[in-house]
Design a protein around this motif. Structure first.
Motif, mmCIF file in Angstrom:
data_model
loop_
_atom_site.group_PDB
_atom_site.id
_atom_site.type_symbol
_atom_site.label_atom_id
_atom_site.label_comp_id
_atom_site.label_asym_id
_atom_site.label_seq_id
_atom_site.Cartn_x
_atom_site.Cartn_y
_atom_site.Cartn_z
ATOM 1 N N UNK B 321 -9.148 -3.421 -1.914
ATOM 2 C CA UNK B 321 -8.930 -2.461 -0.834
ATOM 3 C C UNK B 321 -8.435 -1.136 -1.406
ATOM 4 N N UNK B 322 -7.661 -1.240 -2.474
ATOM 5 C CA UNK B 322 -7.088 -0.043 -3.094
ATOM 6 C C UNK B 322 -8.173 0.801 -3.769
ATOM 7 N N UNK B 323 -9.013 0.147 -4.542
ATOM 8 C CA UNK B 323 -9.997 0.901 -5.330
ATOM 9 C C UNK B 323 -11.315 1.127 -4.593
ATOM 10 N N UNK B 324 -11.710 0.174 -3.763
ATOM 11 C CA UNK B 324 -13.054 0.254 -3.169
ATOM 12 C C UNK B 324 -13.097 0.950 -1.809
ATOM 13 N N UNK B 325 -11.952 1.070 -1.168
ATOM 14 C CA UNK B 325 -11.961 1.635 0.186
ATOM 15 C C UNK B 325 -11.322 3.026 0.228
ATOM 16 N N UNK B 326 -12.091 3.976 0.691
ATOM 17 C CA UNK B 326 -11.613 5.357 0.842
ATOM 18 C C UNK B 326 -10.614 5.416 1.999
ATOM 19 N N UNK B 327 -10.921 4.716 3.032
ATOM 20 C CA UNK B 327 -10.083 4.669 4.240
ATOM 21 C C UNK B 327 -9.818 3.196 4.529
ATOM 22 N N UNK B 328 -8.692 2.898 5.165
ATOM 23 C CA UNK B 328 -8.428 1.505 5.540
ATOM 24 C C UNK B 328 -8.773 1.291 7.017
ATOM 25 N N UNK B 329 -8.017 1.958 7.876
ATOM 26 C CA UNK B 329 -8.158 1.688 9.309
ATOM 27 C C UNK B 329 -9.094 2.669 10.013
ATOM 28 N N UNK B 330 -9.601 2.223 11.144
ATOM 29 C CA UNK B 330 -10.378 3.128 11.998
ATOM 30 C C UNK B 330 -9.420 4.194 12.535
ATOM 31 N N UNK B 331 -9.932 5.338 12.952
ATOM 32 C CA UNK B 331 -9.042 6.372 13.491
ATOM 33 C C UNK B 331 -8.395 5.903 14.802
ATOM 34 N N UNK B 332 -7.192 6.408 15.078
ATOM 35 C CA UNK B 332 -6.581 6.111 16.383
ATOM 36 C C UNK B 332 -7.241 7.004 17.419
ATOM 37 N N UNK B 333 -7.145 6.549 18.664
ATOM 38 C CA UNK B 333 -7.805 7.301 19.737
ATOM 39 C C UNK B 333 -7.028 8.545 20.124
#
Lengths: 333, 333
Positions: B321-333
């Motif tokens: 998750x640290x290296x492969x993901x640019x973002x973790x969560x979807x944006x909040x509304x």
């Protein structure tokens, strides 16, 4: 659809262009094997009501779930459920490896062709036969056994392959509903793994849209390989009050259309049509002794009694195979 | 698609025209929240291998089944499974009607917020809490309870709605697979009826494509109306060796891609990747304490130990998750 997704504007424009001819498309008869009459009119009116934008009964495509019984609704079920022929043929095929069956009931009677004696053994005898033929192998081996059988076994009266005893009008109905955004499911008392290997080709219904009765399976490692083994233990009976339970369990939505032919489908039709909005409940009535079979209130298979009594008050349509269907079976190959 | 169906030749011609721009479409990055690296490259190569006509690993669209664990794979699962917050909130909401809970375990400890004492009660205590909050009402009432909760309850650490703790990269992956003809399923140890009310909106996965743990339901007539009632009795645990069983039972096809994050997904990945042909097995590794949580071999929730040991030899990709993901969560509304 990758290309469409990448060009949404172009795609939308072209889709709009194509849909100009919508009125023409709608006038093509999608149900040619159905005679013009109340049943056919009811189907077409229902589909129109739930699909026409702006209709007070409009249902979003995702919610357009239609459920179909199989035995006696999508294919024939006389003189016995076709799965019983499968059981008989499997017992015969396995008999050489089970010399004890020659004297042991219910196998002995079945091998002699004395079905009356088999039936006298009741549910216990039936379960023994089911487990002897449906359990004890991997899921993949069972799929192969069913696939081999369904492509070769033939009906004793018509000499047709069993898949050639599927009903042409019902296949048209399935296609018509799908063309109108419906997802079509089988919800049958038959074995789910007995149906999955062939229903995709026969009805266009994929395995994941088949709800049925089942035995338990177990995950095992064999020589380091993952295997699912079929156990001689009942898991679920998808009949009568079990049908709404099976629908809820596997589909998780309440259908808006349900098709059956016996009192085993009563609860499924009641569950489907018991919610507000346009709903369609239909019972196929086997009243055509010349072209198929005629049976209802007193039949041991596909008994239809309460359904005939209450169809009127519940708003269900009874389809007469004799009067409503131009053709019964799909053509032979 | 009615109009397309009626004009197959025209439609085919136009589809062909649209697909001329296929190469352009493919160059658009469908996985923008994924950093360029081995994991992303593996996904894209796999999808290409199974979808490109003429590829030796080509898989027909109907067979493109991808299965996803939910807790810790599509949304977060710390500090406890989010369904545990639901249980806590429901016990609190129901407590006024159950004065006996003030002194009765495990309710008393839970109401005092002493989760350690609740956990000390083990599986029996947990089952009591599950049944007190998940059973005894109609299926429709339960759906409403979950829908109300999921739109208001918030995570204790982030203050986000739980649906806002779904992973952006995984949502892109789901959409990418679907755009390439895959059918995406959730296969989770969580309650199937706890997920169905919100996963369609959150992930684009319809209720009929959710496999999960369940309690039994019963069909009843109440005042002449058909009702499905939820019973305080376990039906199925969709975890570990139960996952391939659940997949077989509900989907009836062997998946070609599986995504998980814990040893509870081990058998599902093994079953998926244990068949010939191109197969994709991926484990999401929670190694990002700053942006999410870091845990694996010794965690009580989402323990990942055997998976890390055997991923290499089994050909599974471990996603950092640290290296492969640019973002973790979807944006909040």
């Amino acid at each position: 659809m990758n290309c469409l997704r990448a060009k949404p504007l172009l795609a939308a424009a072209l889709a709009g262009f194509l849909c100009l001819s919508n009125a023409v498309a709608q006038s093509v008869d999608s149900l040619p094997s159905w005679n013009d009459g109340a049943a056919k009119a009811r189907i077409v009116a229902f589909v129109k009501a739930v699909t026409e934008p702006g209709s007070k009964d409009f249902v979003a495509p995702a919610e357009r779930v239609a459920v179909f019984d199989n035995d006696g609704c999508l294919w024939a079920e006389q003189p016995v459920y076709f799965q019983a022929f499968f059981i008989r043929d499997r017992i015969k095929a396995l008999a050489p490896k089970h010399p004890e069956w020659k004297t042991q009931e219910p196998y002995a009677s079945l091998l002699k062709g004395d079905m009356k004696a088999v039936m006298a053994g009741g549910e216990k005898a039936l379960m023994q036969l089911v487990m002897s033929t449906h359990a004890g192998m991997s899921t993949e081996a069972f799929t192969q056994i069913v696939s081999d059988w369904i492509t070769t076994a033939r009906h004793p009266k018509t000499g047709r392959l069993f898949t050639e005893m599927t009903y042409a009008p019902m296949k048209e109905l399935l296609a018509y509903l799908r063309a109108n955004g419906f997802k079509t499911f089988i919800v049958s008392g038959g074995g789910v793994e007995f149906m999955r290997p062939w229903v995709e080709q026969a009805y266009g219904i994929p395995p994941e849209q088949v709800v049925g009765s089942s035995i338990k399976t177990k995950f095992e490692w064999r020589d380091g390989k993952p295997v699912l083994t079929r156990l001689p233990e009942l898991n679920f009976i998808d009949d009568k009050a079990g049908k709404p339970v099976g629908i809820h369990q596997q589909i998780g939505r309440r259908p808006i259309a349900a098709f059956g032919n016996s009192d085993g489908d009563f609860e499924m039709l009641a569950w489907t049509t018991g919610a507000p909005g346009a709903r369609l409940g239909m019972l196929i009535h086997h009243d055509d002794a010349d072209r198929e079979y005629a049976y209802d209130r007193k039949s041991h298979i596909g008994k239809l009694d309460r359904g005939l009594n209450e169809a009127g008050t519940r708003g269900w349509t009874v389809v007469s195979m004799k009067a409503d269907w131009k053709t019964i079976f799909v053509p032979t190959r």
